[in-house]
Write a protein that holds these residues in place. Structure first.
Motif, mmCIF file in Angstrom:
data_model
loop_
_atom_site.group_PDB
_atom_site.id
_atom_site.type_symbol
_atom_site.label_atom_id
_atom_site.label_comp_id
_atom_site.label_asym_id
_atom_site.label_seq_id
_atom_site.Cartn_x
_atom_site.Cartn_y
_atom_site.Cartn_z
ATOM 1 N N LEU A 1 97.967 8.822 91.638
ATOM 2 C CA LEU A 1 98.452 10.024 90.959
ATOM 3 C C LEU A 1 99.658 9.679 90.093
ATOM 4 N N ALA A 2 100.546 8.857 90.631
ATOM 5 C CA ALA A 2 101.762 8.487 89.900
ATOM 6 C C ALA A 2 101.425 7.767 88.598
ATOM 7 N N GLY A 3 100.485 6.833 88.658
ATOM 8 C CA GLY A 3 100.097 6.112 87.458
ATOM 9 C C GLY A 3 99.530 7.034 86.397
ATOM 10 N N ARG A 4 98.718 8.008 86.820
ATOM 11 C CA ARG A 4 98.134 8.939 85.850
ATOM 12 C C ARG A 4 99.191 9.881 85.276
ATOM 13 N N GLU A 5 100.187 10.241 86.092
ATOM 14 C CA GLU A 5 101.276 11.085 85.578
ATOM 15 C C GLU A 5 102.029 10.361 84.454
ATOM 16 N N VAL B 1 100.730 9.280 76.594
ATOM 17 C CA VAL B 1 99.849 9.858 75.580
ATOM 18 C C VAL B 1 100.558 11.015 74.884
ATOM 19 N N SER B 2 101.239 11.854 75.662
ATOM 20 C CA SER B 2 101.982 12.957 75.067
ATOM 21 C C SER B 2 103.030 12.443 74.074
ATOM 22 N N LYS C 1 93.974 5.212 66.600
ATOM 23 C CA LYS C 1 94.456 3.891 66.191
ATOM 24 C C LYS C 1 95.299 3.258 67.306
ATOM 25 N N ALA C 2 96.139 4.074 67.943
ATOM 26 C CA ALA C 2 96.991 3.545 69.005
ATOM 27 C C ALA C 2 96.193 3.138 70.237
ATOM 28 N N LEU C 3 94.999 3.767 70.403
ATOM 29 C CA LEU C 3 94.152 3.471 71.555
ATOM 30 C C LEU C 3 93.139 2.358 71.289
ATOM 31 N N ALA C 4 93.132 1.826 70.082
ATOM 32 C CA ALA C 4 92.244 0.699 69.790
ATOM 33 C C ALA C 4 92.525 -0.436 70.765
ATOM 34 N N ALA D 1 97.660 -0.829 75.327
ATOM 35 C CA ALA D 1 98.398 -1.840 76.092
ATOM 36 C C ALA D 1 99.340 -1.184 77.101
ATOM 37 N N ALA D 2 99.989 -0.076 76.706
ATOM 38 C CA ALA D 2 100.913 0.600 77.608
ATOM 39 C C ALA D 2 100.178 1.274 78.768
ATOM 40 N N LEU D 3 98.941 1.725 78.526
ATOM 41 C CA LEU D 3 98.176 2.396 79.572
ATOM 42 C C LEU D 3 97.522 1.422 80.551
ATOM 43 N N ALA D 4 97.328 0.183 80.126
ATOM 44 C CA ALA D 4 96.573 -0.782 80.931
ATOM 45 C C ALA D 4 97.088 -0.958 82.353
ATOM 46 N N PRO D 5 98.405 -0.984 82.610
ATOM 47 C CA PRO D 5 98.860 -1.137 84.001
ATOM 48 C C PRO D 5 98.741 0.145 84.824
#
Length: 277
Positions: A74-78, A84-85, A225-228, A235-239
């Motif tokens: 849950l913490a990672g998704r928060e 993304v916001s 583009k940022a999600l390519a 890259a920031a979401l990967a972990p």
């Protein structure tokens, strides 16, 4: 010799660029538990280099396993929802970081003091909403009467509806909307997001099927583009979330741009969370 005068720490607001550094680097002091939360949520203060703020700390150790969200935390998704916001430029989620704390790794989010605002949600005994309002659906009112649940035709809510479609928010309740000082609006509690299957459940269906605003299309184009695969947001979401969830997020952005409209309920999943508020 008298003791030197203590300089009180400066407070930090959600729009302060120093907020995320304060949350990540500051000393956490637990002040109490937020009892109405379904998982461990602790009210804390965080202090660093002369700055101080209230925050919410949700340790991973206090999370209840969810059968339909078996991957990640849950913490990672928060934290992913905050990133993304932030990438949209709308800043609809308070600053949020993943850090170590008194009870281990967890999510730490800046506390937002809500300002009473009765102009976001309402229950009316009408068949159709009045101008300036959007219909959500019918609910059972007192003494068995049926009433219409509505939300404001508000650009802040409309942006949040787009964000929820991107992150696949499965739990956008009225209590997760925080109107704040200065006319800002924040959304909180994004632990059940980013699923690879369509799980969008929200109160903000008022624009379902309507064309996206030009602003939303521009934001979604930047997000794409940022999600390519080589993009900074990916890259920031990967972990924080799985590769499959990043792929699904990328696909949702592409689908929104291709349709040019707000999504409509899919029919295979309850469209409105319960309880709705």
């Amino acid at each position: 010799m008298s003791a030197p005068e203590r300089i009180p720490p400066r407070s930090v607001t959600p729009v302060d660029p120093a907020a995320t550094n304060l949350l990540a680097e500051g000393g956490l002091t637990v002040r109490g538990r937020i009892s109405e939360a379904s998982n461990a949520a602790l009210y804390c203060t965080v202090t660093h280099e002369g700055r101080e703020a209230a925050c919410v700390y949700k340790p991973v150790a206090g999370e209840r396993p969810l059968w339909d969200f078996p991957d990640g935390t849950l913490a990672g998704r928060e934290v992913a929802a905050y990133l993304v916001s932030a990438a949209t430029g709308w800043d609809l989620v308070p600053p949020t970081v993943l850090r170590d704390g008194p009870y281990g790794e967890g999510m730490c989010q800046l506390w937002v003091e809500a300002v009473p605002d009765s102009a976001l949600l309402a229950v009316v005994e009408r068949e159709e909403p009045e101008p300036g309002w959007k219909a959500i659906g019918f609910v059972e009112a007192e003494e068995g009467r049926t009433a219409l649940l509505v939300h404001a035709d508000d650009p802040r809510l409309r942006r949040l509806a787009v964000l929820d479609a991107v992150i696949n928010n499965a739990d956008r309740k009225g209590g997760h909307l925080l109107p704040a000082a200065g006319g800002r609006l924040y959304g909180i509690d994004h632990g059940v997001t980013f699923h690879t299957e369509d799980k969008l459940r929200t109160l903000l269906w008022g624009w379902a099927g309507e064309p996206l605003t030009e602003e939303a299309r521009e934001v979604l184009t930047r997000l794409g583009k940022a999600l390519a695969e080589d993009g900074p947001l990916a890259a920031a979401l990967a972990p924080l979330i799985t590769a499959a969830e990043i792929d699904a997020t990328r696909a949702r952005v592409a689908a929104l741009l291709a349709s040019g409209t707000h999504p409509v309920p899919g029919g295979q999943w309850p469209a409105i969370p319960w309880p709705p508020v």
